[in-house]
Design an enzyme around this catalytic site. Structure first.
Site, PDB file in Angstrom:
ATOM      1  CG  ASP A 111      10.497   9.390   7.074  1.00 12.45           C
ATOM      2  OD1 ASP A 111       9.355   9.413   6.568  1.00 12.45           O
ATOM      3  OD2 ASP A 111      10.841   8.537   7.926  1.00 12.45           O
ATOM      4  CB  SER A 112       7.807  10.256   2.077  1.00 12.65           C
ATOM      5  OG  SER A 112       7.330  11.561   2.385  1.00 12.65           O
ATOM      6  CG  ASP A 140       8.326  12.272   9.166  1.00  9.53           C
ATOM      7  OD1 ASP A 140       7.647  12.152  10.200  1.00  9.53           O
ATOM      8  OD2 ASP A 140       7.974  11.797   8.069  1.00  9.53           O
ATOM      9  CE  LYS A 186       4.903  11.873  10.147  1.00 12.53           C
ATOM     10  NZ  LYS A 186       5.361  10.456  10.252  1.00 12.53           N
ATOM     11  CD  GLU A 233       7.735   5.353  10.995  1.00  4.44           C
ATOM     12  OE1 GLU A 233       7.975   4.186  11.369  1.00  4.44           O
ATOM     13  OE2 GLU A 233       7.839   5.717   9.814  1.00  4.44           O
ATOM     14  CD  GLU A 281       1.523   5.142   5.998  1.00  2.00           C
ATOM     15  OE1 GLU A 281       1.854   4.811   4.846  1.00  2.00           O
ATOM     16  OE2 GLU A 281       2.252   5.806   6.761  1.00  2.00           O
TER      17      GLU A 281
END
Length: 279
Positions: free
Chosen positions: A53-54, A92, A122, A124, A191
């Protein structure tokens, strides 16, 4: 047909069980990808490509990942899948697409996998996400967790800063790792944590850890490709620059502009000519 459109020889696609089996073995090589041409370049060298999502910040110029939508992730996931033939491609899940309930997460993850053809998603994964991971994994959605510094939670967590520097915060990250692994994630991104914490987590959980700003103690490494290639002026502390693409691109474009203005481009080499008459 251009060279870019030729299909490469089909290779066996890396799967989630393949990644999990690499625990404690040769380090996993992972990078982000957002489009087909870059995915095609990265694919032969990588075990895993993450459509992160970056993309919101790297490609779309957003200030954070919070504004990224599910449709954006699907669009970029489709593009990467057209370029990658061997690496596992994970997409993401963006902010707001999985937090409401396990059922919401499954429905959106199933849509991502069906519409992109990717091999994993993925999320979080704070401890609150364990039930969601368990629900999806039980329904054949391969899940990668993400602990430590969680960009989607940066506004609530006080910004983009390293995690685990106090004893309470350290225990929270360990609890996130244990909950994520126990719930059924096949790998965990760690991270922004100190080396000793990354090592403790890596030695404790039975799935591979993939570090970003978490030292070489992890089972693999991932970076944002554009950071590694030197596209932006600012480089995070944990990034090693392997190129200065911004500087080289600037020089190339400046030369192109100069050639256009002095009419040295296009030259006769770049101009079509009429065929000679057979008569």
């Amino acid at each position: 047909m251009s060279a870019q459109s030729k299909s490469p020889t089909k290779a066996r696609r890396i799967t989630a069980p393949d990644i999990r089996a690499r625990k404690g073995g040769e380090p996993l090589v992972c990078l982000t990808a957002y489009d087909a041409p870059m995915a095609r370049i990265l694919d032969p060298h990588c075990d895993l490509l993450l459509v992160g999502d970056s993309v919101g910040m790297v490609v779309h110029g957003l200030d954070s990942t919070v504004g990224v939508t599910l449709d954006m992730m699907i669009l970029h996931g489709q593009a990467v899948m057209r370029g990658a033939r061997q690496a596992l491609v994970a997409v993401d899940m963006p902010f707001g697409s999985y937090e409401q309930s396990p059922e919401q997460a499954f429905a959106n993850a199933a849509r991502v996998m069906a519409e992109t053809g990717c091999q994993a998603i993925k999320i979080e994964s704070g401890t609150y996400a364990a039930d969601t991971i368990r629900f999806m994994a039980a329904r054949s959605i391969p899940v990668i967790g993400h602990i430590g510094l969680r960009p989607q939670a940066a506004l609530a967590d006080g910004g983009f800063r390293a995690k685990g520097r106090t004893q309470a915060e350290r225990q929270r990250v360990i609890d996130e790792a244990l909950a994520t692994a126990e719930a059924g994630a096949f790998a965990i991104v760690i991270e922004g944590v100190a080396e000793d914490l990354a090592r403790e987590i890596t030695e404790t959980v039975d799935v591979p850890t993939i570090g970003i700003g978490a030292s070489a103690a992890c089972d693999g490494q991932i970076l944002v490709t554009q950071d590694m290639l030197g596209v932006f002026d600012w480089t995070p502390k944990f990034v090693k620059r392997y190129d200065n693409m911004a500087e080289r691109t600037d020089a190339a474009v400046a030369q192109f502009a100069s050639d256009v203005r002095d009419r040295s481009f296009p030259s006769q080499r770049e101009v079509y000519t009429m065929k000679r008459s057979d008569g």
